[in-house]
Write a protein that holds these residues in place. Sequence first.
Motif, short mmCIF file in Angstrom:
data_model
loop_
_atom_site.label_atom_id
_atom_site.label_comp_id
_atom_site.label_asym_id
_atom_site.label_seq_id
_atom_site.Cartn_x
_atom_site.Cartn_y
_atom_site.Cartn_z
N PRO A 102 -12.65 -12.10 73.54
CA PRO A 102 -13.15 -11.20 74.87
C PRO A 102 -11.76 -11.09 76.02
O PRO A 102 -12.05 -10.53 77.13
CB PRO A 102 -14.15 -12.14 75.49
CG PRO A 102 -14.00 -13.73 75.06
CD PRO A 102 -13.17 -13.38 73.81
N VAL A 103 -10.75 -12.21 75.91
CA VAL A 103 -9.82 -12.02 76.69
C VAL A 103 -8.98 -10.75 76.28
O VAL A 103 -8.39 -10.63 75.40
CB VAL A 103 -9.01 -13.41 76.65
CG1 VAL A 103 -7.89 -13.31 77.54
CG2 VAL A 103 -10.16 -14.44 76.94
N ASP A 104 -8.33 -10.12 77.34
CA ASP A 104 -7.40 -8.98 77.06
C ASP A 104 -6.18 -9.54 76.54
O ASP A 104 -5.52 -10.41 77.08
CB ASP A 104 -7.11 -8.53 78.51
CG ASP A 104 -6.44 -7.25 78.31
OD1 ASP A 104 -5.02 -7.33 77.62
OD2 ASP A 104 -6.52 -6.51 79.22
N ALA A 105 -5.62 -8.97 75.49
CA ALA A 105 -4.58 -9.26 74.50
C ALA A 105 -3.21 -9.28 75.65
O ALA A 105 -2.49 -9.90 75.31
CB ALA A 105 -4.42 -8.37 73.42
N ILE A 106 -3.00 -8.39 76.53
CA ILE A 106 -1.95 -8.22 77.15
C ILE A 106 -1.88 -9.62 78.22
O ILE A 106 -0.81 -10.24 78.48
CB ILE A 106 -1.91 -7.13 77.95
CG1 ILE A 106 -1.59 -5.92 77.31
CG2 ILE A 106 -0.70 -7.23 79.08
CD1 ILE A 106 -1.96 -4.48 78.02
N ALA A 107 -3.22 -10.18 78.63
CA ALA A 107 -3.24 -11.24 79.39
C ALA A 107 -2.76 -12.23 78.71
O ALA A 107 -2.09 -13.26 79.22
CB ALA A 107 -4.54 -11.68 80.07
N VAL A 108 -3.33 -12.21 77.31
CA VAL A 108 -3.04 -13.51 76.32
C VAL A 108 -1.55 -13.76 75.98
O VAL A 108 -0.80 -14.47 76.38
CB VAL A 108 -3.73 -13.44 75.33
CG1 VAL A 108 -3.08 -14.56 74.28
CG2 VAL A 108 -5.22 -13.74 75.10
N ARG A 109 -0.93 -12.45 75.94
CA ARG A 109 0.46 -12.56 75.65
C ARG A 109 1.57 -12.79 76.80
O ARG A 109 2.37 -13.37 76.88
CB ARG A 109 1.15 -10.88 75.39
CG ARG A 109 0.74 -10.75 73.84
CD ARG A 109 1.36 -9.46 73.41
NE ARG A 109 1.23 -8.25 74.27
CZ ARG A 109 0.03 -7.40 73.87
NH1 ARG A 109 -0.67 -7.52 72.81
NH2 ARG A 109 -0.16 -6.28 74.55
N GLN A 157 -2.65 -25.18 80.03
CA GLN A 157 -2.09 -24.14 80.72
C GLN A 157 -2.61 -22.68 80.50
O GLN A 157 -2.78 -22.07 81.43
CB GLN A 157 -0.37 -24.37 80.38
CG GLN A 157 0.24 -25.41 81.05
CD GLN A 157 1.88 -25.27 80.83
OE1 GLN A 157 1.95 -25.17 79.53
NE2 GLN A 157 2.46 -25.49 81.52
N LEU A 158 -2.92 -22.31 79.22
CA LEU A 158 -3.48 -21.23 78.71
C LEU A 158 -4.82 -20.94 79.51
O LEU A 158 -5.20 -19.94 79.91
CB LEU A 158 -3.35 -21.24 77.37
CG LEU A 158 -2.01 -20.88 76.61
CD1 LEU A 158 -2.39 -20.96 75.15
CD2 LEU A 158 -1.55 -19.61 77.04
N GLN A 159 -5.74 -22.18 79.35
CA GLN A 159 -6.89 -21.90 79.87
C GLN A 159 -6.86 -21.78 81.34
O GLN A 159 -7.47 -20.71 82.07
CB GLN A 159 -7.84 -23.49 79.95
CG GLN A 159 -9.07 -23.48 80.47
CD GLN A 159 -10.17 -22.50 79.76
OE1 GLN A 159 -9.83 -22.22 78.76
NE2 GLN A 159 -11.17 -21.82 80.62
N ALA A 160 -5.80 -22.26 82.23
CA ALA A 160 -5.73 -22.35 83.57
C ALA A 160 -5.26 -20.66 84.10
O ALA A 160 -5.63 -20.15 84.90
CB ALA A 160 -4.87 -23.24 84.27
N LEU A 161 -4.27 -20.07 82.99
CA LEU A 161 -3.48 -18.83 83.44
C LEU A 161 -4.80 -17.86 83.07
O LEU A 161 -4.87 -16.94 83.75
CB LEU A 161 -2.49 -18.81 82.56
CG LEU A 161 -1.32 -19.74 83.01
CD1 LEU A 161 -0.34 -19.49 81.85
CD2 LEU A 161 -0.74 -19.02 84.13
N LEU A 162 -5.64 -17.96 81.90
CA LEU A 162 -6.42 -17.25 81.48
C LEU A 162 -7.81 -17.20 82.11
O LEU A 162 -8.81 -16.08 82.28
CB LEU A 162 -6.76 -17.04 80.19
CG LEU A 162 -5.44 -16.81 79.37
CD1 LEU A 162 -5.72 -17.17 77.84
CD2 LEU A 162 -5.10 -15.46 79.48
#
Length: 172
Positions: A102-109, A157-162
């Motif tokens: 559900p998270v935007d692929a650009i945001a993940v990258r 870190q990914l959880q905090a960023l996303l």
Amino acid sequence: MNSMHDTPSFGASLSALVPRLRRFGRLLTGHAQDADDLVQLALARAWQHQARWEPGTRLDSWIFRIMQNAWIDEVRARQRQAQVLVADTDEALAATAGAPSPVDAIAVRQAVAQLSEDHRAAVALVLVEGLSYKEAAEALGVPMGTLTSRLARAREQLQALLAPEEKQPCAT
């Protein structure tokens, strides 16, 4: 004649790994062109040091380690030359293959690009390439506990960023 038979097998095995190597390279470098250069360098080193690889062991782990070491050498050389590494957000990272999110692929990258090199490499090998913790630790040349710790920190870190709203303390 046996050595002639072994060489094509080694070459065919390397060729089959190229898509995974390119994906790993993009995760490490953040640039498609740097990733392609890194893959080319790693393949050349693998051919040059083919005798060091032990048949029956994981060829992918071996060449991922070659790539990791080559990238470390490149970053050190760039730092000595005082070059700044800037990630191009359009080419930053290959999207994680597989399960929809559900998270935007650009945001993940973009989030993965913000991780340290050590954390990006751990994420790339375990979460993207599907290596076991043991295989990834061997590929990176670190103890399994170190790899586990890097993955845990990377996930945090990914959880905090996303999803930063989930990390905020509750107001009392």
